[in-house]
Design an enzyme around this catalytic site. Sequence first.
Site, PDB file in Angstrom:
ATOM      1  CE  LYS A 157      -9.045   6.341   2.144  1.00  0.00           C
ATOM      2  NZ  LYS A 157      -7.888   5.900   1.375  1.00  0.00           N
TER       3      LYS A 157
ATOM      4  CG  PHE B 226      -3.997   5.867  -4.001  1.00  0.00           C
ATOM      5  CD1 PHE B 226      -3.534   6.940  -4.750  1.00  0.00           C
ATOM      6  CD2 PHE B 226      -4.369   6.094  -2.679  1.00  0.00           C
ATOM      7  CE1 PHE B 226      -3.462   8.219  -4.203  1.00  0.00           C
ATOM      8  CE2 PHE B 226      -4.291   7.368  -2.128  1.00  0.00           C
ATOM      9  CZ  PHE B 226      -3.847   8.434  -2.896  1.00  0.00           C
TER      10      PHE B 226
ATOM     11  CG  ASP C  62      -2.163   0.566   1.303  1.00  0.00           C
ATOM     12  OD1 ASP C  62      -2.995   0.700   2.208  1.00  0.00           O
ATOM     13  OD2 ASP C  62      -1.814   1.498   0.539  1.00  0.00           O
TER      14      ASP C  62
HETATM   15  C1  PLP Z   1      -6.548   6.456   1.046  1.00  0.00           C
HETATM   16  C2  PLP Z   1      -5.459   5.473   0.843  1.00  0.00           C
HETATM   17  C3  PLP Z   1      -4.127   5.781   1.179  1.00  0.00           C
HETATM   18  C4  PLP Z   1      -3.707   7.147   1.646  1.00  0.00           C
HETATM   19  O1  PLP Z   1      -4.257   7.493   2.877  1.00  0.00           O
HETATM   20  P1  PLP Z   1      -4.169   9.023   3.354  1.00  0.00           P
HETATM   21  O2  PLP Z   1      -4.801   9.012   4.710  1.00  0.00           O
HETATM   22  O3  PLP Z   1      -4.932   9.826   2.344  1.00  0.00           O
HETATM   23  O4  PLP Z   1      -2.747   9.410   3.378  1.00  0.00           O
HETATM   24  C5  PLP Z   1      -3.180   4.798   1.048  1.00  0.00           C
HETATM   25  N1  PLP Z   1      -3.506   3.571   0.592  1.00  0.00           N
HETATM   26  C6  PLP Z   1      -4.769   3.241   0.268  1.00  0.00           C
HETATM   27  C7  PLP Z   1      -5.070   1.853  -0.202  1.00  0.00           C
HETATM   28  C8  PLP Z   1      -5.789   4.179   0.354  1.00  0.00           C
HETATM   29  O5  PLP Z   1      -7.033   3.864  -0.005  1.00  0.00           O
END
Ligand code: PLP
Length: 405
Positions: free
Chosen positions: A255, A141, A226
């Site tokens: 986050k 994700f 990420d």
């Molecule tokens: C939550 C998340 C995102 C997206 O972040 P947003 O602030 O919702 O755009 C991207 N990568 C990872 C691993 C995430 O947990």
Amino acid sequence: MAAENLAVSRETFDNVILPVYAPAQFVPVKGKGSRVWDQQGKEYIDFSGGIAVTALGHCHPALVETLKSQGETLWHTSNVFTNEPALRLASKLIAATFAERVFFGNSGAEANEAAFKLARYYACKKHSPFKSKIIAFHNAFHGRTLFTVSVGGQPKYSDGFGPKPADIVHVPFNDLAAVKAVIDDHTCAIVVEPIQGEGGVMPATPEFMQGLRAVCDQHNALLVLDEVQSGMGRSGKLFAYEHYDIKPDIITTAKALGGGFPVSAMLTTHEIASVMAPGVHGTTYGGNPLACAIAETALDIINTPEVLNGVDARREQFVSALQKINEQFDIFSEIRGKGLLLGAVLNAQHASKARDILNASAAEGLMVLTAGSDVIRFVPSLVIEPTDIAEGMARFARAIAKVLN
Ligand SMILES: *Cc1c(COP(=O)(O)O)cnc(C)c1O
């Protein structure tokens, strides 16, 4: 205060908000530490942390103080002008990591969008316009822009929005042989979460992560991590890559970076950053002084031995409570994750009950998350009080008893 005159409730949601969420049946109105209260005054313990965002709990006094003082000083300038909080935050992120250059955005998706664009642009400028392949992973994700959902490994999030960005290949997570089968000299980047969050709380193995570094080096591809969910202390280190004894080329964080205030960052090296020039990429709010001041305070607190060393002790308390619950109910097949990114995997017999358990937990006064259909996810504050963990777990046990009976 005129803004409070309009009465709103959970029902209002269904009438005014685009129906892309299915929020719980209560409306939180107040939070303090790891406790939250709803419109009716009912109290909840928060094991969800706003999805790994409120890493210092709700309304942490130091964050509130910075919000107030910066709020009375300077909120926004745009990138036509730079500002002190952004310059300080960037300097501190660089001092704390492998990185030498920082780009600020407002969300995880935006930081990842910048990372993927940078990886492509770097390959185009340094090597060839045909070096555009991105290798990513099933169940990954990376956010909800069209590029980031396309790199993400869940087609249900990218189908139906028209043609997707091309030259993105997905292979199974933790499967180095599958990566070796698709990587070539036209590959510009491998994109991976050190711990898959949304995809089910699944840590990369050390052999996998180190293997990715090696194949990237062989093919002049960038290793893009990420760390939107795994970063900012969540794993017990400031960034999860530190567990793997590797140096990434690009990482993204969001986050917990602002502790609840929207802000994100992409970190990279001077060499990779040097292909960029004014006008090639940007965003109006990126590096906003109010956001960066709050993130600087969050970083100052999280990046200390007190907070980082406290993560493992809290994890142990979670794991032993979950094991006790499992002895009683025989409901989990595995407790996994790193630090305070915890997943309790439901066994085959109970695999479809994650959502029911989430709802039953809310009824008992506990906020938890799911990750996929069969994992209960816990991403609490990194400084959650041991008494809150104990009380939350008692509520969790009651919720499970209700679901199973
Ligand atoms: C939550 C998340 C995102 C997206 O972040 P947003 O602030 O919702 O755009 C991207 N990568 C990872 C691993 C995430 O947990």
